[in-house]
Design an enzyme around this catalytic site. Structure first.
Site, PDB file in Angstrom:
ATOM      1  N   HIS A   1     -12.763  -4.841  -0.631  1.00  0.00           N
ATOM      2  CA  HIS A   1     -11.439  -4.875   0.005  1.00  0.00           C
ATOM      3  C   HIS A   1     -11.222  -3.566   0.760  1.00  0.00           C
ATOM      4  CE1 HIS A   1      -7.229  -6.355   0.189  1.00  0.00           C
ATOM      5  NE2 HIS A   1      -6.875  -5.091   0.032  1.00  0.00           N
TER       6      HIS A   1
ATOM      7  N   SER B   1     -10.913  -2.665  -4.147  1.00  0.00           N
ATOM      8  CA  SER B   1     -10.288  -1.858  -3.096  1.00  0.00           C
ATOM      9  C   SER B   1     -10.920  -0.462  -3.055  1.00  0.00           C
ATOM     10  CB  SER B   1      -8.781  -1.733  -3.345  1.00  0.00           C
ATOM     11  OG  SER B   1      -8.257  -0.770  -2.459  1.00  0.00           O
TER      12      SER B   1
ATOM     13  N   HIS C   1      -7.955  -5.828   4.936  1.00  0.00           N
ATOM     14  CA  HIS C   1      -6.498  -5.969   4.812  1.00  0.00           C
ATOM     15  C   HIS C   1      -5.836  -5.027   5.819  1.00  0.00           C
ATOM     16  CE1 HIS C   1      -2.783  -5.356   1.941  1.00  0.00           C
ATOM     17  NE2 HIS C   1      -2.451  -5.974   3.066  1.00  0.00           N
TER      18      HIS C   1
ATOM     19  N   MET D   1      -2.843  -3.336   7.375  1.00  0.00           N
ATOM     20  CA  MET D   1      -1.422  -2.978   7.238  1.00  0.00           C
ATOM     21  C   MET D   1      -1.077  -2.159   8.469  1.00  0.00           C
ATOM     22  SD  MET D   1      -1.597  -2.197   3.176  1.00  0.00           S
ATOM     23  CE  MET D   1      -3.373  -2.102   3.262  1.00  0.00           C
TER      24      MET D   1
ATOM     25  N   ASP E   1      -8.692  -1.474   3.011  1.00  0.00           N
ATOM     26  CA  ASP E   1      -7.281  -1.323   3.379  1.00  0.00           C
ATOM     27  C   ASP E   1      -7.115  -0.439   4.607  1.00  0.00           C
ATOM     28  OD1 ASP E   1      -5.750  -2.719   1.268  1.00  0.00           O
ATOM     29  OD2 ASP E   1      -6.703  -1.265  -0.076  1.00  0.00           O
TER      30      ASP E   1
ATOM     31  N   MET F   1      -4.506   1.235   7.121  1.00  0.00           N
ATOM     32  CA  MET F   1      -3.079   1.584   7.276  1.00  0.00           C
ATOM     33  C   MET F   1      -2.924   2.512   8.469  1.00  0.00           C
ATOM     34  SD  MET F   1      -2.030   2.329   3.330  1.00  0.00           S
ATOM     35  CE  MET F   1      -2.776   1.431   1.974  1.00  0.00           C
TER      36      MET F   1
ATOM     37  N   MET G   1       1.349  -9.695  -1.907  1.00  0.00           N
ATOM     38  CA  MET G   1       1.341  -8.296  -2.356  1.00  0.00           C
ATOM     39  C   MET G   1       2.134  -8.193  -3.655  1.00  0.00           C
ATOM     40  SD  MET G   1      -0.514  -6.431  -0.407  1.00  0.00           S
ATOM     41  CE  MET G   1      -0.129  -4.874  -1.222  1.00  0.00           C
TER      42      MET G   1
ATOM     43  N   ASP H   1      -2.698  -8.408  -4.810  1.00  0.00           N
ATOM     44  CA  ASP H   1      -3.147  -7.049  -4.495  1.00  0.00           C
ATOM     45  C   ASP H   1      -2.070  -6.045  -4.896  1.00  0.00           C
ATOM     46  OD1 ASP H   1      -4.230  -4.761  -3.342  1.00  0.00           O
ATOM     47  OD2 ASP H   1      -3.970  -5.439  -1.273  1.00  0.00           O
TER      48      ASP H   1
HETATM   49  C1  DX5 Z   1      -1.983  -1.138  -1.343  1.00  0.00           C
HETATM   50  C2  DX5 Z   1      -3.345  -1.716  -1.057  1.00  0.00           C
HETATM   51  C3  DX5 Z   1      -4.134  -2.082  -2.253  1.00  0.00           C
HETATM   52  C4  DX5 Z   1      -4.438  -0.962  -3.211  1.00  0.00           C
HETATM   53  C5  DX5 Z   1      -4.620  -1.553  -4.577  1.00  0.00           C
HETATM   54  O1  DX5 Z   1      -1.221  -1.123  -0.188  1.00  0.00           O
HETATM   55  O2  DX5 Z   1      -3.211  -2.884  -0.264  1.00  0.00           O
HETATM   56  O3  DX5 Z   1      -5.322  -2.774  -1.903  1.00  0.00           O
HETATM   57  O4  DX5 Z   1      -5.568  -0.212  -2.873  1.00  0.00           O
HETATM   58  O5  DX5 Z   1      -4.818  -0.517  -5.487  1.00  0.00           O
HETATM   59  P1  DX5 Z   1      -4.457  -0.640  -7.033  1.00  0.00           P
HETATM   60  O6  DX5 Z   1      -5.349  -1.713  -7.596  1.00  0.00           O
HETATM   61  O7  DX5 Z   1      -4.752   0.718  -7.548  1.00  0.00           O
HETATM   62  O8  DX5 Z   1      -2.999  -1.023  -7.131  1.00  0.00           O
HETATM   63 ZN    ZN Z   2      -4.967  -4.172   0.069  1.00  0.00          ZN
END
Ligand code: DX5
Ligand code: ZN
Length: 227
Positions: A40, A15, A73, A75, A42, A44, A144, A182
């Protein structure tokens, strides 16, 4: 789906939420050298979760600099509206949340129409059964293991049972879908979810804080399970 034989092979998706954003290119070179299988990404939107990260222009830039598999991913509140743009920007797989406002079936179809892999994610409070009806159409399910929104949170142990239920159902239906986890994944928590049937491990803070990223990644990939 990622060409494994009888035994599930563990794959690691890093990530980049935990990467140094000002030096993203060198961070990506580091991932490539450390035996990381996927990147990965993310996304948001400040609506679906209480945080805002990055989106299309950064994904395009990442895609220009690497051949790594891009695991996106989303969100976001209305993923259906954006899947084709993320596919055009370079996503190899798009994961959306079934709790979002988009129709699950329509979103899966829209992703597949773009020629990329389709995955559905569930938050910690969503039961495993909520994805069962979609399993035949999915390349992957993301369970998750923390509340989505931020990196660096602690793994929620209760989520392992959902991994088990989903993996068992995939086996019963003789499907080939992957199960990704994740949030809070490290060398201590990976064995728990690996044992439950997860085979793709997203990891952010554990990998980027490690002194030796390749060794940290290997500790997850080599996890022994009783399965
Ligand atoms: C959280 C993300 C994750 C996050 C994981 O909403 O979807 O991908 O970056 O980070 P760690 O491994 O630090 O929990
Ligand atoms: Zn993620």
């Amino acid at each position: 789906m990622f060409g494994r034989s009888d035994k599930l092979k563990n794959l690691i998706s890093a990530s980049v939420l935990s990467a140094d954003m000002l030096n993203l290119e060198s961070e990506i070179r580091k991932l490539e050298k450390s035996g990381i299988d996927m990147l990965h990404f993310d996304v948001m939107d400040g609506v679906f979760v209480n945080n805002i990260t990055y989106g299309l222009p950064i994904l395009e830039a990442v895609n220009r600099t690497t051949d790594m598999f891009l695991d996106v991913h989303l969100m976001i509140d209305d993923p259906l509206k954006y899947v084709s743009r993320f596919a055009e920007a370079g996503a190899d797989m798009i994961t959306f949340h079934i709790e979002s406002r988009s129709s699950v079936t329509e979103t899966i179809n829209a992703i597949k129409k773009c020629g990329v892999k389709a995955a559905a994610a569930i938050k910690p409070a969503t039961p495993a059964e909520a994805v069962f009806e979609y399993l035949p159409y999915l390349d992957m399910v993301l369970v998750m293991t923390v509340e989505p929104g931020f990196g660096g949170q602690s793994f929620i142990p209760e989520t392992a049972e959902k991994v088990r239920l989903i993996r068992n159902r995939i086996s019963e239906l003789k499907l080939d879908a992957d199960v990704q986890v994740d949030g809070g994944i490290n060398d201590k928590t990976a064995p728990i979810v690996s044992d439950a049937g997860a085979n793709i491990f997203v990891s952010g803070s554990y990998l980027f804080n490690a002194e030796n990223m390749a060794e940290a990644a290997n500790a997850i990939k080599e996890v022994k399970t009783s399965r």
